[in-house]
Scaffold this motif. Sequence first.
Motif, short mmCIF file in Angstrom:
data_model
loop_
_atom_site.label_atom_id
_atom_site.label_comp_id
_atom_site.label_asym_id
_atom_site.label_seq_id
_atom_site.Cartn_x
_atom_site.Cartn_y
_atom_site.Cartn_z
N UNK A 154 0.84 -1.20 0.00
CA UNK A 154 0.00 0.00 0.00
C UNK A 154 0.88 1.25 0.00
N UNK A 155 1.72 1.38 -1.05
CA UNK A 155 2.66 2.52 -1.09
C UNK A 155 1.92 3.84 -1.13
N UNK A 156 2.41 4.78 -0.37
CA UNK A 156 1.71 6.05 -0.20
C UNK A 156 1.45 6.75 -1.52
N UNK A 157 2.42 6.72 -2.43
CA UNK A 157 2.26 7.44 -3.70
C UNK A 157 1.15 6.85 -4.57
N UNK A 158 0.86 5.55 -4.38
CA UNK A 158 -0.14 4.89 -5.22
C UNK A 158 -1.50 4.76 -4.54
N UNK A 159 -1.62 5.22 -3.31
CA UNK A 159 -2.86 4.98 -2.58
C UNK A 159 -4.10 5.56 -3.26
N UNK A 160 -4.04 6.76 -3.81
CA UNK A 160 -5.25 7.26 -4.49
C UNK A 160 -5.70 6.35 -5.64
N UNK A 161 -4.74 5.84 -6.44
CA UNK A 161 -5.09 4.96 -7.55
C UNK A 161 -5.56 3.60 -7.05
N UNK A 162 -4.88 3.08 -6.02
CA UNK A 162 -5.31 1.80 -5.44
C UNK A 162 -6.72 1.92 -4.89
N UNK A 214 -1.49 -2.58 -10.83
CA UNK A 214 -0.86 -1.26 -10.78
C UNK A 214 0.51 -1.24 -11.44
N UNK A 215 0.88 -2.31 -12.15
CA UNK A 215 2.17 -2.30 -12.83
C UNK A 215 2.94 -3.57 -12.60
#
Length: 312
Positions: A154-162, A214-215
């Motif tokens: 749950x990486x902070x930079x990706x949280x909105x997309x997740x 997510x990649x």
Amino acid sequence: MTTPNGMTAQEFARGRFVRQGNRFTDLITADGRSGYPAEPGRYRLFVSYACPWAHRTLIVRRLLGLEDAIGVGVVDPIRDERGWRFPDHDPVTKAVFLSELYLASDPSFDGRYTVPCVWDTVNGRLVTNDYPAITTTMETEFTALHRPGAPDLYPEALRPEIDELNDLVYSTVNNGVYKAGFATSQEAYEEAFDALFATLDQLEERLSTRRYLLGDALTEADVRLYPTLARFDAVYYSHFKCNLRRLTDYPNLWGYARDLYSIPAFGETTNFDHIKRHYYGTHPNINPTGIVPKGPLIDWTAPHGRENLSAG
């Protein structure tokens, strides 16, 4: 009052399945500011191998190496009007039925006794049955107890997309199969059915150019999608009438599901015997005979060929 499926009457309003809200929503925090510090050995996670919401907590616990930090109690796959039962009794709490732990925590509780839920062995009460928060709590509050090299799910930079993707997948796929399976009107069933397969088609396209959602790295989004895919052909396709296409009819989704299954945290927590016995054996208004089908015969260990996909 509950229906034969164990769902409250309100959950069937207007023919549409509406999932019960979560009663226990206290937080476990790394610094203990909530009153529930993320301490090793303090908490016990109660799960069913059959339940997709519980399944994802087992996956995350395994991926992060929290097996020694968070204990687990597993209920029997067959649930009756008394709710989930332990095969003998839970060795830590001594409970025979999960309901005992709910009522010990709130004697006035009159809803369904759901898994997953987390028991605090210090205070002798349930902390949470808020299944969306349990995995993210493991990912963000138990970091000091993660194994070396554990993935950041749950990486902070990706949280909105997740979070955005999780909202879609929850509404139309994770919960969407239930909306179709438990619908009591044709309109409600078709609405859920169409939304489910529209999203599966989107995910099929998304996974055509990337290994994971997510990649090139696993995230919470993959953890949340997988349990539904694992149950799709064995249960949801026939039992819940989600029969436009099978998972195996989607080249990318099927390869992706096998890719995840090959990871021990996913594959070794996938118990098809429990899954099939639970669904076919505990919904008498859908399957009144209780007969559990022997099929389908599916090779989850077949090569998936997704190793070289780019991040997309």
